[in-house]
Design a protein around this motif. Structure first.
Motif, PDB file in Angstrom:
ATOM      1  N   ASP A  41       3.254  34.073  -0.055  1.00 46.22           N
ATOM      2  CA  ASP A  41       2.967  35.341  -0.736  1.00 46.22           C
ATOM      3  C   ASP A  41       2.979  35.209  -2.256  1.00 46.22           C
ATOM      4  O   ASP A  41       2.705  36.167  -2.956  1.00 46.22           O
ATOM      5  CB  ASP A  41       3.942  36.430  -0.270  1.00 46.22           C
ATOM      6  N   PRO A  70      -5.178  33.649  -9.496  1.00 51.99           N
ATOM      7  CA  PRO A  70      -3.987  33.857  -8.672  1.00 51.99           C
ATOM      8  C   PRO A  70      -4.239  33.823  -7.155  1.00 51.99           C
ATOM      9  O   PRO A  70      -3.405  33.310  -6.421  1.00 51.99           O
ATOM     10  CB  PRO A  70      -3.498  35.220  -9.122  1.00 51.99           C
ATOM     11  N   ARG A  71      -5.349  34.383  -6.660  1.00 51.00           N
ATOM     12  CA  ARG A  71      -5.599  34.355  -5.209  1.00 51.00           C
ATOM     13  C   ARG A  71      -6.963  33.793  -4.842  1.00 51.00           C
ATOM     14  O   ARG A  71      -7.346  33.847  -3.685  1.00 51.00           O
ATOM     15  CB  ARG A  71      -5.521  35.772  -4.614  1.00 51.00           C
ATOM     16  N   ALA A 147       3.855  35.577 -10.932  1.00 46.79           N
ATOM     17  CA  ALA A 147       2.887  36.685 -10.845  1.00 46.79           C
ATOM     18  C   ALA A 147       2.332  37.071 -12.208  1.00 46.79           C
ATOM     19  O   ALA A 147       2.149  38.231 -12.524  1.00 46.79           O
ATOM     20  CB  ALA A 147       3.505  37.895 -10.160  1.00 46.79           C
ATOM     21  N   ARG A 148       2.059  36.078 -13.008  1.00 48.52           N
ATOM     22  CA  ARG A 148       1.444  36.360 -14.299  1.00 48.52           C
ATOM     23  C   ARG A 148      -0.062  36.352 -14.156  1.00 48.52           C
ATOM     24  O   ARG A 148      -0.611  35.812 -13.213  1.00 48.52           O
ATOM     25  CB  ARG A 148       1.863  35.293 -15.319  1.00 48.52           C
ATOM     26  N   SER A 149      -0.707  36.929 -15.137  1.00 45.75           N
ATOM     27  CA  SER A 149      -2.162  36.971 -15.116  1.00 45.75           C
ATOM     28  C   SER A 149      -2.691  35.678 -15.733  1.00 45.75           C
ATOM     29  O   SER A 149      -2.951  35.610 -16.921  1.00 45.75           O
ATOM     30  CB  SER A 149      -2.624  38.186 -15.906  1.00 45.75           C
TER      31      SER A 149
END
Lengths: 183, 207
Positions: A41, A70-71, A147-149
Motif C-alpha cells: 500500500d 507514485p502508482r 507519500a510525497r509527490s
C-alpha cells in the motif's frame, strides 16, 4: 597510591550518561525491521535494477528508461543521459497535482552530462535531484513510501556490480530453487 | 548570634509546652481600642452575642432564592441539539487510497494535465496514431500542441509480455488497454493454470 586509583579507574570506567547504551539494536525480540518495498500500500517501488531495465515491487520487470510515479509507470523514450533535454522533461512540469521533486537517475557520473541535465531541468523550472541510478532508485523508494509527490526519471545503469546475494535473490524471483532436484 | 539565641533551647521549649494552659497572644492595639469602644456603647454585648435571637431567625425564614429565565440544564441541551447540525465525523476510517497516489484536482488548469488523462491519451495514441493525433489531444485536453507532441514523443505506455513457460510468469510490464484485451484471448484462466502447474511439477519429477 595515585597509581592504584588510576588502575581502578581504568578497569571500571565510569559512564556518566546512559546514552552510551542506546543503539539501533535494542536486543533480542525488541528490534523490528520494516522493508518498505514489501508493503504494497505504499505504492510502486523499484526492487532491482539491471542494465536492461528495472524490476518493480509488484513483480513486473520493465525494460529501458522509466518515468516512475507514485502508482504508475511510463516508458521514458530517452536512450542515454546525453539525450535528456528540456522537451523530454517538460511533461513532469505539466502534471497536476504538481510534482514536488523529480529524481533523475543517470547512468553516467560524468560532470558535463550532469551539468547539461541540470541546465535542462532548470530551464523547465523543475525541482530535481540528479543522482546515479542506484541511489536514485532508493531515494525514490523512500520518498514514495513517505507519500510525497515525487516522480522519478531513471535510466538503467551501464554496469552493475552483482554479489552472491543479488544473484540468489534474482534466481529466487524467477524460479523456485528449493523445489529443484539435484542432479 | 545563633548559639546565644539557641542557648538552653531544649529546656525552655519544654517549659513552654508543659504549661497546662497556653498563654494567649496579646491582641493588637487597634483591636483592644475597638473592643473598649463597643463595651462603652453596649456593656452586655458578650451576653447578647451568646444568646439566640428569635427575631433574626424569623427574618431568615422570609429570605428565599428564586431564579429567573430557563434552567441551565435546558440551555445546555438546546446547544447540544444545535451542534447536531455539524455532527462529529462518524466514519473514522483512513481516507481511501487514490488511484495515482495523490488526490487529482477536479478542475485542471489550461495547459496542465493529470496523470490519468496522460495515460489515456498516450495509450490511445499508441494504439492508433493516425486517428488520435497531437492536435486532437491538444484540443480535447486544452494543452499546447507542442507540449502534446513532446509528451507523445518521449513517453510511452508499456506493452505486456507474459512468458508462458515458467511457474511464476515474469510479466514484462504495463497497461496498454487494447493489447491487454488482445492478450486475454491467449492467456489461460486460473483453473487451467493450476493444471498446467501440476503437469509441470510432474515433469520436474520425471527429470
Amino acid at each position: 597510591m595515585f597509581k592504584q586509583i588510576g588502575h581502578i579507574v581504568k578497569r571500571n570506567p565510569v559512564f556518566l550518561s546512559s546514552v552510551r547504551y542506546k543503539a539501533a539494536y535494542e536486543g533480542d525480540g525488541k528490534t523490528t525491521v520494516r522493508v518498505i518495498n514489501q508493503e504494497q500500500d505504499l505504492g510502486l517501488m523499484i526492487d532491482a535494477f539491471a542494465t536492461y531495465g528495472f524490476r518493480l515491487n509488484n513483480g513486473i520487470t520493465v525494460l529501458g528508461p522509466i518515468a516512475i510515479f507514485p502508482r504508475t509507470i511510463l516508458s521514458w523514450q530517452v536512450k542515454s543521459s546525453k539525450e535528456i533535454t528540456e522537451d523530454s522533461l517538460r511533461f513532469f512540469k505539466l502534471l497536476e497535482p504538481k510534482i514536488d521533486l523529480l529524481i533523475i537517475g543517470l547512468e553516467s557520473n560524468d560532470r558535463s552530462t550532469t551539468d547539461t541535465v541540470f541546465r535542462a531541468a532548470r530551464a523547465v523550472k523543475l525541482n530535481v535531484e540528479i543522482l546515479a541510478t542506484e541511489h536514485a532508485c532508493s531515494t525514490f523508494n523512500f520518498l514514495n513510501s513517505e507519500a510525497r509527490s515525487v516522480a522519478g526519471a531513471i535510466i538503467p545503469p551501464l554496469h552493475v556490480e552483482v554479489n552472491e546475494d543479488d544473484m540468489l535473490k534474482s534466481k529466487l524471483h524467477y524460479e523456485n530453487l528449493y523445489k529443484k532436484e539435484l542432479h | 548570634m545563633r548559639p546565644i539565641k539557641s542557648f538552653n533551647i531544649e529546656n525552655r521549649a519544654h517549659r513552654v509546652i508543659s504549661k497546662e494552659k497556653p498563654t494567649v497572644a496579646p491582641s493588637y492595639p487597634s483591636t483592644v481600642e475597638e473592643l473598649k469602644r463597643i463595651r462603652e456603647v453596649d456593656p452586655d454585648i458578650d451576653v447578647k452575642l451568646a444568646q439566640k435571637d428569635p427575631e433574626l431567625d424569623e427574618r431568615l425564614k422570609d429570605v428565599y432564592v428564586t431564579s429567573l429565565g430557563r434552567p441551565e440544564d435546558d440551555v445546555t441541551k438546546e446547544k447540544q441539539g444545535q451542534s447536531a447540525k455539524r455532527l462529529l465525523p462518524q466514519d473514522r476510517k483512513a481516507p481511501p487510497d487514490f488511484d495515482f497516489g495523490l488526490k487529482e484536482p477536479e478542475k485542471v488548469p489550461y495547459g496542465r494535465t493529470t496523470l490519468r488523462h496522460a495515460i489515456d491519451y498516450i495509450s490511445s495514441h499508441q494504439t492508433n496514431p493516425e486517428e488520435v493525433t497531437a492536435e486532437k489531444i491538444a484540443f480535447e485536453y486544452k494543452l499546447k500542441v507542442e507540449d502534446v507532441e513532446n509528451i507523445l514523443k518521449y513517453f510511452k505506455t508499456y506493452e505486456v509480455y507474459l512468458p508462458a513457460t515458467k511457474t511464476t510468469p515474469a510479466t514484462f510490464a504495463g497497461p496498454t488497454v487494447l493489447r491487454r484485451q488482445l492478450l486475454k484471448s491467449n492467456v489461460k484462466e486460473i483453473e487451467s493454470k493450476k493444471e498446467e502447474e501440476d503437469n509441470k511439477q510432474a515433469q520436474v519429477k520425471n527429470i
